[in-house]
Write a protein that holds these residues in place. Structure first.
Motif, mmCIF file in Angstrom:
data_model
loop_
_atom_site.group_PDB
_atom_site.id
_atom_site.type_symbol
_atom_site.label_atom_id
_atom_site.label_comp_id
_atom_site.label_asym_id
_atom_site.label_seq_id
_atom_site.Cartn_x
_atom_site.Cartn_y
_atom_site.Cartn_z
ATOM 1 N N GLY A 163 0.804 -1.213 0.000
ATOM 2 C CA GLY A 163 0.000 0.000 0.000
ATOM 3 C C GLY A 163 0.838 1.264 0.000
ATOM 4 N N ALA A 164 0.257 2.338 -0.540
ATOM 5 C CA ALA A 164 0.975 3.603 -0.674
ATOM 6 C C ALA A 164 1.273 4.251 0.671
ATOM 7 C CB ALA A 164 0.177 4.564 -1.552
ATOM 8 N N ASP A 165 0.539 3.869 1.717
ATOM 9 C CA ASP A 165 0.719 4.505 3.016
ATOM 10 C C ASP A 165 2.051 4.158 3.675
ATOM 11 O OD1 ASP A 165 -1.723 5.754 2.828
ATOM 12 O OD2 ASP A 165 -2.795 4.167 3.916
ATOM 13 N N ILE A 166 2.726 3.114 3.184
ATOM 14 C CA ILE A 166 4.007 2.714 3.794
ATOM 15 C C ILE A 166 5.196 3.101 2.918
ATOM 16 C CG2 ILE A 166 2.980 0.837 5.116
ATOM 17 C CD1 ILE A 166 4.995 0.086 1.984
ATOM 18 N N TRP A 167 4.996 4.038 1.996
ATOM 19 C CA TRP A 167 6.039 4.389 1.041
ATOM 20 C C TRP A 167 7.333 4.823 1.728
ATOM 21 C CZ3 TRP A 167 8.500 9.039 0.887
ATOM 22 C CH2 TRP A 167 7.912 10.100 1.596
ATOM 23 N N TYR A 168 7.218 5.451 2.919
ATOM 24 C CA TYR A 168 8.406 6.022 3.560
ATOM 25 C C TYR A 168 9.349 4.962 4.133
ATOM 26 C CZ TYR A 168 4.834 5.594 7.211
ATOM 27 O OH TYR A 168 3.833 5.120 8.024
ATOM 28 N N TYR A 169 8.929 3.699 4.189
ATOM 29 C CA TYR A 169 9.851 2.637 4.587
ATOM 30 C C TYR A 169 10.800 2.248 3.442
ATOM 31 C CZ TYR A 169 7.091 1.733 8.813
ATOM 32 O OH TYR A 169 6.467 1.851 10.029
ATOM 33 N N ILE A 170 10.366 2.463 2.230
ATOM 34 C CA ILE A 170 11.123 1.984 1.068
ATOM 35 C C ILE A 170 12.487 2.667 0.946
ATOM 36 C CG2 ILE A 170 11.070 1.783 -1.453
ATOM 37 C CD1 ILE A 170 8.014 1.475 -1.219
ATOM 38 N N PRO A 171 12.605 4.007 1.102
ATOM 39 C CA PRO A 171 13.938 4.622 1.027
ATOM 40 C C PRO A 171 14.921 4.067 2.052
ATOM 41 C CG PRO A 171 12.240 6.302 0.844
ATOM 42 C CD PRO A 171 11.548 5.032 1.220
ATOM 43 N N VAL A 172 14.429 3.639 3.220
ATOM 44 C CA VAL A 172 15.316 3.070 4.235
ATOM 45 C C VAL A 172 15.983 1.805 3.700
ATOM 46 C CG1 VAL A 172 15.440 2.114 6.576
ATOM 47 C CG2 VAL A 172 13.904 4.046 6.075
ATOM 48 N N PHE A 173 15.231 1.001 2.982
ATOM 49 C CA PHE A 173 15.773 -0.215 2.371
ATOM 50 C C PHE A 173 16.837 0.129 1.330
ATOM 51 C CE2 PHE A 173 15.449 -2.821 -1.500
ATOM 52 C CZ PHE A 173 15.942 -4.036 -1.024
ATOM 53 N N TRP A 174 16.556 1.093 0.450
ATOM 54 C CA TRP A 174 17.495 1.427 -0.620
ATOM 55 C C TRP A 174 18.758 2.096 -0.096
ATOM 56 C CZ3 TRP A 174 17.248 -1.075 -4.825
ATOM 57 C CH2 TRP A 174 16.033 -1.461 -5.389
ATOM 58 N N ALA A 175 18.680 2.715 1.077
ATOM 59 C CA ALA A 175 19.856 3.384 1.646
ATOM 60 C C ALA A 175 20.946 2.393 2.049
ATOM 61 C CB ALA A 175 19.446 4.225 2.855
ATOM 62 N N LEU A 176 20.626 1.105 2.145
ATOM 63 C CA LEU A 176 21.623 0.115 2.542
ATOM 64 C C LEU A 176 22.721 -0.060 1.487
ATOM 65 C CD1 LEU A 176 19.280 -2.637 4.040
ATOM 66 C CD2 LEU A 176 20.618 -0.910 5.274
ATOM 67 N N ILE A 177 22.398 0.194 0.215
ATOM 68 C CA ILE A 177 23.387 0.001 -0.845
ATOM 69 C C ILE A 177 24.534 1.012 -0.733
ATOM 70 C CG2 ILE A 177 23.750 0.110 -3.356
ATOM 71 C CD1 ILE A 177 21.069 -1.256 -3.698
ATOM 72 N N PRO A 178 24.270 2.334 -0.660
ATOM 73 C CA PRO A 178 25.406 3.246 -0.460
ATOM 74 C C PRO A 178 26.113 3.023 0.869
ATOM 75 C CG PRO A 178 23.315 4.430 -0.292
ATOM 76 C CD PRO A 178 23.008 3.078 -0.858
ATOM 77 N N LEU A 179 25.390 2.564 1.894
ATOM 78 C CA LEU A 179 26.030 2.276 3.173
ATOM 79 C C LEU A 179 27.075 1.173 2.999
ATOM 80 C CD1 LEU A 179 26.216 2.622 6.257
ATOM 81 C CD2 LEU A 179 24.385 0.914 6.467
#
Length: 418
Positions: A163-179
């Motif tokens: 659902g669109a209401d949880i969109w703000y969790y997705i950037p946290v997942f993608w931030a692991l790659i540059p980390l």
């Protein structure tokens, strides 16, 4: 290539995947930002402008300071900023009352890292001990496409499933790659692109007409690519009225697939192809793709045009890098940085101009009558007109390639120019 430098190449690949996250994650949320937070098309376009405008400033600073601090320190700093910015995209809009300011801060931080990244990755790969330089450059940039495709597919599926209401969790997942890549760049071996003291002065670059043509090519390449990739998701959903899952997978995801395929094919066969001719044909195909997207009355055909546009732009950015590097082998970091500045300039102006024209044109009586005659909504008509403006950039690309071919025909050797 010696085995120890393969890890350097892999880190550069991940760096381009990080850059794909920087540039393509936020646009996938444009409909959410538009509907949940009330951001206008111009405000959404302003986020794109901020992203690439900030990258331009980072490019300029990188040209001046990267050689002083070294490639390793610059790479680590770039990925720290990318990690912080991508993470902030999911956190700041939740904790700050001003959504536009929160998104702007997140975009600004990640764009600072992205600007440094794109200045250093290409010369890093160019410095590695490989003979097929143009093919290696194209393959490097192919990983941007595979990263873009992964971002589009995984993000779209996550929004669809949860659902669109949880969109703000997705950037946290993608931030692991540059980390992860922060620690990788701390260890990999690096080589200088040009020995100290042998770099070509910037003033000498700007005395060459061929270099000005290369800058036109980079501006056109950035605008041709980013205008379509940044707006295709929203255009599919609002302009063509298809579901988000279908629109993203058939639009931006296929765009990235075709762009990655084009760059990978050239990475394998590049030494057998005439790069200037390939760029000319790519520009013609890009013009046709933009026209199909704007004027086709069939939504599927418009989406197919957007996807094939990925193939048409696939060689523009890395091809211009390779042509310029071959013509000016002592250009060094400054040359790659200046090229990146103009690529980002095109990548910022093109998408912003589309959003600006889309908003502005909706008050035009001509657009209102045209939209009504075609049986489409006013927002759809405005978006189509905004994308139509983008067709000027592949036209400029074609003009620049033809001018460069004429200049090359009159030149006796690369060395006399450089």
């Amino acid at each position: 290539m010696p085995g120890k430098y393969k890890q350097t190449m892999y880190a550069c690949y991940l760096g381009h995947i990080t850059q794909a996250i920087n540039n393509n994650l936020a646009p996938l949320f444009f409909v959410i930002f538009h509907e949940q937070f009330g951001l206008s098309f111009e405000m959404l376009g302003r986020l794109v402008l901020l992203n690439f405008g900030t990258q331009i400033l980072a490019d300029i600073l990188s040209v001046k300071y990267v050689d002083r601090i070294g490639y390793r320190a610059a790479a680590v700093l770039a990925h720290v900023l990318c990690f912080a910015g991508i993470l902030s995209l999911g956190i700041l809009p939740v904790v700050m009352p001003n959504t536009m300011l929160a998104l702007s801060l997140a975009v600004f931080i990640s764009a600072c890292g992205g600007g440094i990244t794109e200045v250093i990755l290409s010369p890093m790969v160019e410095s590695l001990p490989t003979t097929a330089k143009a093919a290696s450059m194209s393959l490097l940039h192919a990983f941007y496409c595979w990263g873009q495709m992964a971002v589009v597919v995984l993000t779209t599926v996550a929004v669809w499933v949860f659902g669109a209401d949880i969109w703000y969790y997705i950037p946290v997942f993608w931030a692991l790659i540059p980390l992860y890549n922060i620690f990788k760049f701390m260890r990999v071996p690096l080589l200088p692109l040009v020995p100290d003291g042998e770099e070509m002065p910037i003033s000498q670059l700007f005395r060459s007409g061929a270099f000005f043509i290369a800058l036109l090519l980079m501006l056109s390449a950035g605008a041709s690519e980013l205008t379509m990739s940044q707006w295709s998701s929203l255009f599919a959903e609002i302009g063509l009225r298809v579901p988000k899952l279908v629109g993203d997978l058939v639009g931006p995801a296929l765009f990235a697939l075709f762009m990655g395929a084009g760059r990978t094919i050239y990475g394998v066969l590049g030494e057998r192809l005439n790069l200037q001719k390939a760029l000319g044909y790519s520009s013609l195909l890009c013009v046709a793709c933009y026209a199909v997207v704007v004027f086709s009355p069939v939504p599927f055909i418009s989406l197919l045009g957007a996807a094939l546009c990925g193939l048409s732009v696939s060689l523009m950015w890395p091809g211009t890098f390779s042509l310029t590097s071959a013509r000016f082998p002592r250009g060094g970091t400054a040359m790659f940085g200046i090229l990146a500045i103009f690529g980002d300039l095109g990548g910022s102006v093109g998408p912003w101009l589309t959003g600006f024209i889309s908003d502005l044109s909706q008050s035009s009586a001509v657009v209102q009558r045209w939209s009504q005659a075609r049986g489409i909504g006013l927002e759809q008509g405005g978006l189509r007109l905004g994308l139509l403006v983008g067709i000027v950039f592949p036209v400029l690309m074609l003009i620049g390639v033809n001018a460069l071919q004429k200049k090359s025909a009159g030149s006796t050797s690369i060395s006399t120019e450089s």
